[in-house]
Design a protein around this motif. Structure first.
Motif, PDB file in Angstrom:
ATOM      1  N   LEU A   1      36.944  54.237  37.458  1.00 38.71           N
ATOM      2  CA  LEU A   1      37.268  52.979  38.125  1.00 38.71           C
ATOM      3  C   LEU A   1      38.694  52.593  37.786  1.00 38.71           C
ATOM      4  CD1 LEU A   1      35.807  50.828  39.901  1.00 38.71           C
ATOM      5  CD2 LEU A   1      35.284  49.594  37.783  1.00 38.71           C
ATOM      6  N   VAL A   2      39.429  52.129  38.799  1.00 40.41           N
ATOM      7  CA  VAL A   2      40.846  51.794  38.632  1.00 40.41           C
ATOM      8  C   VAL A   2      41.094  50.388  39.172  1.00 40.41           C
ATOM      9  CG1 VAL A   2      43.225  52.442  39.176  1.00 40.41           C
ATOM     10  CG2 VAL A   2      41.468  54.219  38.951  1.00 40.41           C
ATOM     11  N   ALA A   3      41.755  49.537  38.372  1.00 44.53           N
ATOM     12  CA  ALA A   3      42.129  48.183  38.801  1.00 44.53           C
ATOM     13  C   ALA A   3      43.631  48.121  39.021  1.00 44.53           C
ATOM     14  CB  ALA A   3      41.704  47.163  37.759  1.00 44.53           C
TER      15      ALA A   3
ATOM     16  N   ALA B   1      46.276  39.261  40.410  1.00 47.97           N
ATOM     17  CA  ALA B   1      46.030  40.533  39.727  1.00 47.97           C
ATOM     18  C   ALA B   1      44.677  40.546  39.029  1.00 47.97           C
ATOM     19  CB  ALA B   1      47.148  40.806  38.723  1.00 47.97           C
ATOM     20  N   LEU B   2      44.065  41.728  38.999  1.00 48.40           N
ATOM     21  CA  LEU B   2      42.887  41.962  38.158  1.00 48.40           C
ATOM     22  C   LEU B   2      43.428  42.622  36.891  1.00 48.40           C
ATOM     23  CD1 LEU B   2      39.503  43.444  39.429  1.00 48.40           C
ATOM     24  CD2 LEU B   2      40.224  43.389  37.059  1.00 48.40           C
ATOM     25  N   ASN B   3      43.508  41.847  35.813  1.00 48.24           N
ATOM     26  CA  ASN B   3      44.251  42.290  34.634  1.00 48.24           C
ATOM     27  C   ASN B   3      43.496  43.281  33.766  1.00 48.24           C
ATOM     28  OD1 ASN B   3      46.646  40.772  35.081  1.00 48.24           O
ATOM     29  ND2 ASN B   3      45.553  38.920  34.460  1.00 48.24           N
ATOM     30  N   GLU B   4      42.178  43.127  33.663  1.00 48.17           N
ATOM     31  CA  GLU B   4      41.401  44.065  32.851  1.00 48.17           C
ATOM     32  C   GLU B   4      39.930  43.966  33.235  1.00 48.17           C
ATOM     33  OE1 GLU B   4      41.408  45.627  28.274  1.00 48.17           O
ATOM     34  OE2 GLU B   4      41.118  43.474  28.529  1.00 48.17           O
ATOM     35  N   PHE B   5      39.220  45.067  33.060  1.00 46.14           N
ATOM     36  CA  PHE B   5      37.769  45.049  33.226  1.00 46.14           C
ATOM     37  C   PHE B   5      37.158  45.825  32.066  1.00 46.14           C
ATOM     38  CE2 PHE B   5      39.129  48.781  35.693  1.00 46.14           C
ATOM     39  CZ  PHE B   5      38.313  49.778  35.160  1.00 46.14           C
TER      40      PHE B   5
ATOM     41  N   LEU C   1      29.683  44.910  34.665  1.00 48.58           N
ATOM     42  CA  LEU C   1      31.135  45.020  34.648  1.00 48.58           C
ATOM     43  C   LEU C   1      31.733  43.622  34.544  1.00 48.58           C
ATOM     44  CD1 LEU C   1      33.546  47.084  35.086  1.00 48.58           C
ATOM     45  CD2 LEU C   1      33.477  46.360  37.487  1.00 48.58           C
ATOM     46  N   ALA C   2      32.547  43.392  33.520  1.00 52.85           N
ATOM     47  CA  ALA C   2      33.227  42.105  33.326  1.00 52.85           C
ATOM     48  C   ALA C   2      34.679  42.244  33.747  1.00 52.85           C
ATOM     49  CB  ALA C   2      33.128  41.667  31.875  1.00 52.85           C
ATOM     50  N   CYS C   3      35.149  41.338  34.607  1.00 49.82           N
ATOM     51  CA  CYS C   3      36.503  41.405  35.156  1.00 49.82           C
ATOM     52  C   CYS C   3      37.288  40.152  34.785  1.00 49.82           C
ATOM     53  CB  CYS C   3      36.463  41.539  36.672  1.00 49.82           C
ATOM     54  SG  CYS C   3      35.581  42.996  37.275  1.00 49.82           S
ATOM     55  N   ALA C   4      38.484  40.330  34.223  1.00 53.14           N
ATOM     56  CA  ALA C   4      39.376  39.225  33.875  1.00 53.14           C
ATOM     57  C   ALA C   4      40.531  39.212  34.861  1.00 53.14           C
ATOM     58  CB  ALA C   4      39.890  39.381  32.449  1.00 53.14           C
ATOM     59  N   SER C   5      40.691  38.099  35.571  1.00 56.03           N
ATOM     60  CA  SER C   5      41.653  38.027  36.665  1.00 56.03           C
ATOM     61  C   SER C   5      42.740  36.992  36.411  1.00 56.03           C
ATOM     62  CB  SER C   5      40.936  37.697  37.977  1.00 56.03           C
ATOM     63  OG  SER C   5      40.008  38.709  38.323  1.00 56.03           O
ATOM     64  N   GLN C   6      43.837  37.155  37.128  1.00 55.03           N
ATOM     65  CA  GLN C   6      44.968  36.254  37.001  1.00 55.03           C
ATOM     66  C   GLN C   6      44.647  34.855  37.530  1.00 55.03           C
ATOM     67  OE1 GLN C   6      47.686  37.074  35.316  1.00 55.03           O
ATOM     68  NE2 GLN C   6      48.452  34.982  35.560  1.00 55.03           N
ATOM     69  N   ASP C   7      43.630  34.720  38.363  1.00 55.33           N
ATOM     70  CA  ASP C   7      43.248  33.392  38.844  1.00 55.33           C
ATOM     71  C   ASP C   7      42.485  32.602  37.791  1.00 55.33           C
ATOM     72  OD1 ASP C   7      40.780  34.613  38.831  1.00 55.33           O
ATOM     73  OD2 ASP C   7      40.456  34.500  40.994  1.00 55.33           O
TER      74      ASP C   7
END
Length: 634
Positions: A166-168, A222-226, A235-241
């Motif tokens: 998986l690539v963000a 941006a999706l900064n990290e998952f 799957l936990a996603c940390a986003s710029q929003d």
């Protein structure tokens, strides 16, 4: 906890620090960097990242390390606490032109002494599959940038798979690839598979198998990290929003969300048992989110700038039974003498089963303390303990004294398993109106303020508001005394009907919460006042200290302000007074440049800064006696 120095000492780079389990020491001869050891000029470059893999080498040197510095990528044998690093003999070194490595990840399933599969993401959007042992480049994905032209922010192998990854990207999209498929010569066509609040999942329409298999569009910016959960199902996603979004990976279903207190989220990690998620970002806070309850249960304030990495320490998790002695008084040494360490070691080996028993209605309650760490752009590393009175505020056990012992290498399990050797005694509650029989320091005051203190006392005490009008002061143990936390009061929060144990906030509670922060701010010592000014604009300290004109400049748009106002005070983003505020066990300046890596290993922890230096910190009792170690005193 080691005492903080005054004056110039507060700006010195620390080479060791003390926790309850002992002294962690920086091993200068285990420092990895570019061969010339010259600090890297980090202006305009991507963050330094580090990846590890074990190749099961029969010689005992099975650990391998990969790190990027600017346009360069290095691959070494990692000798850790055992031997000094030999920077003159990298297994592989690559220098890229026109693009820079941004992130990388090994596949542990396919790693052998003769071959490893390493994914490398780049600033121009491509992803490369290489074998640094064979010095081969297998494939290049998104070569023509037809799939996504933005920077790769995170790349991970799908847990349990030898071919899926998986690539963000900074575009806010994630893509699922298969190493066996090609990417095609034309831009992919997508068909909507699933859609929800601020996310959508599309499949790739094609007559033949091609990449990407799926495209996830998550949030705004941006999706900064998952991060995958330990079982690989979520799957936990940390986003710029500013949103943390947790998905069921296979079903692409949204499980829950959380909003940062301010700004974007930059990093995220799971507890080893998958029960809790910690996120950090531009609000300078670490936020703890319960997976089962889908709510924020605590925040931690210790950093003075953006938090860049959070990570759980799977080797230092304390577990105790409810049938331990109810009281203990005396020094740590006396406590050691009265404790059967053999019993503690047996507890370590059965920690995972007891974590399961904790959630069972049949067995006795089991108390657990999670250790996690964070590093930030303020060049500081913080260690935190997530204790029972935060995890289970409604249980009758009100105060916990925890002493964590470092497990020997022979009894430590593989990474990813929640275990620890610990001895813990519980003390009975001494009152409900803010009284505390443990040692305390600091003054209490009725003076109220609505601002978050720029610095907090660096102990592990946990403040709680008292709904009857009083406040519970912090407890400040010395390095040789036990940690005593005040009697917790169940914290009311505004909840949705699906939330558990919540209640509507009234004006009385808000007033007491404000009073709590007034009390905390009185603990600021003079030696910390010069550190209050923030190194980055996006900081809570900056917001509280600057004028309204500066505050207005921090918002990207009026819409963003309105959205933040809508979520503040809800279960997505509780107010500061509505959840417990953690204080770091340790908060030390350990680098000259911003920190970008924190990894917990069995016998050490690893940090890295933007200058390109990868540092090894030996755990207590893990330093090899015949090797040189920095011995400067904190």
């Amino acid at each position: 906890m080691a005492a903080e120095g005054g004056g110039k000492e507060t700006n010195e780079i620390k080479t060791q620090f003390t926790t309850r389990e002992g002294v962690y020491k920086l091993l200068t001869h285990s420092e990895y960097s570019r061969p010339n050891r010259v600090p890297f000029n980090s202006q305009g470059s991507n963050p330094v990242k580090v990846s590890f893999v074990n190749v099961n080498d029969q010689s005992g040197n099975g650990d391998r390390i990969c790190f990027n510095v600017g346009r360069e990528l290095y691959f070494y044998i990692y000798k850790g606490v055992r031997k000094a690093a030999d920077l003159s003999k990298p297994i592989d070194k690559r220098i890229y032109k026109g693009t820079q490595p941004t992130c990388h990840d090994f596949n542990p399933l396919t790693a052998t002494a003769d071959s490893v599969s390493l994914l490398v993401g780049f600033s121009a959007g491509q992803v490369q599959l290489i074998d640094p042992i064979k010095k081969e480049t297998s494939k290049l994905f998104n070569e023509e940038r037809l799939i996504d032209k933005s920077r790769v922010t995170c790349v991970r192998w799908v847990p349990g798979s030898e071919s899926l990854f998986l690539v963000a990207h900074s575009s806010g999209s994630m893509y699922l690839y298969n190493v066996e498929n090609t990417c095609g010569t034309t831009p992919p066509n997508y068909q909507l598979l699933k859609q929800g609040e601020n996310y959508a999942v599309h499949t790739c329409k094609s007559k033949s198998a091609r990449n990407p298999l799926l495209r996830w569009t998550v949030g705004e910016g941006a999706l900064n990290e998952f991060a995958f959960s330990p079982d690989g199902k979520f799957l936990a996603c940390a986003s710029q929003d500013g949103f943390l979004r947790v998905f069921g990976f296979d079903a692409a279903e949204l499980h829950g969300t959380m909003k940062s207190y301010f700004g974007g989220l930059l990093c995220v990690c799971w507890s080893p048992d998958g029960q809790y998620i910690v996120a950090g970002g531009e609000d300078d806070l670490v936020t703890v989110w319960s997976f089962s309850d889908c709510r924020v249960i605590a925040r931690g304030h210790g950093h003075k700038s953006w938090v860049s990495v959070v990570a759980f320490d799977h080797c230092t998790t304390s577990v105790e039974d409810s049938d331990l002695p109810a009281e203990f008084s005396g020094s740590d040494e006396e406590y050691h003498e009265q404790t059967n360490f053999g019993v503690g070691r047996d507890r370590a080996n059965s920690a995972q089963s007891r974590l399961s028993k904790r959630n069972s209605t049949d067995g006795r309650p089991v108390s657990v303390t999670y250790r996690f760490g964070s590093v930030g752009q303020d060049t500081q590393m913080c260690l935190w303990d997530l204790t029972e009175d935060i995890l289970f505020p409604h249980l009758p056990l009100s105060r916990t004294r925890t002493h964590t012992n470092v497990m020997s290498a022979t009894s430590s399990p593989a990474a990813g398993t929640v275990t620890a050797a610990t001895t813990t005694a519980a003390a009975a509650s001494s009152g409900t109106n803010g009284s505390n029989t443990g040692s305390t320091s600091g003054n209490n005051s009725g003076n109220t303020t609505n601002s978050l203190p720029a610095t907090l006392p660096r102990s592990n005490s946990l403040p709680h508001s008292n709904p009857q009008g009083g406040t519970t002061p912090n407890s400040h143990p010395s390095s040789n005394s036990s940690t005593t936390t005040a009697t917790p009061t169940p914290t009311p929060t505004t909840t949705t009907p699906a939330s558990k144990g919540g209640s509507i906030i009234d004006s009385t509670f808000i007033a007491t919460g404000v009073s709590k922060f007034a009390t905390l701010s009185l603990h600021d010592s003079r030696k910390d006042r010069h550190e209050k000014d923030h190194k980055r604009n996006h900081s809570m300290g900056h917001i509280n200290s600057k004028s309204s004109d500066k505050l207005n400049q921090l918002s990207s748009s009026r819409t963003a302000k309105a959205d933040a106002a809508k979520t503040l005070g809800t279960t997505l983003c509780p107010r500061m007074e509505e959840v417990p505020l953690l204080e770091p066990l340790v908060c030390k300046k350990i680098a000259h440049e911003r920190l970008t890596v924190l990894i917990f290993l069995e016998d050490c922890l690893v940090t890295a800064c933007q200058e390109g230096f990868v540092c090894t910190w030996a755990r207590p009792g893990k330093v090899v006696s015949d090797r040189p170690v920095v011995d400067s005193v904190m």
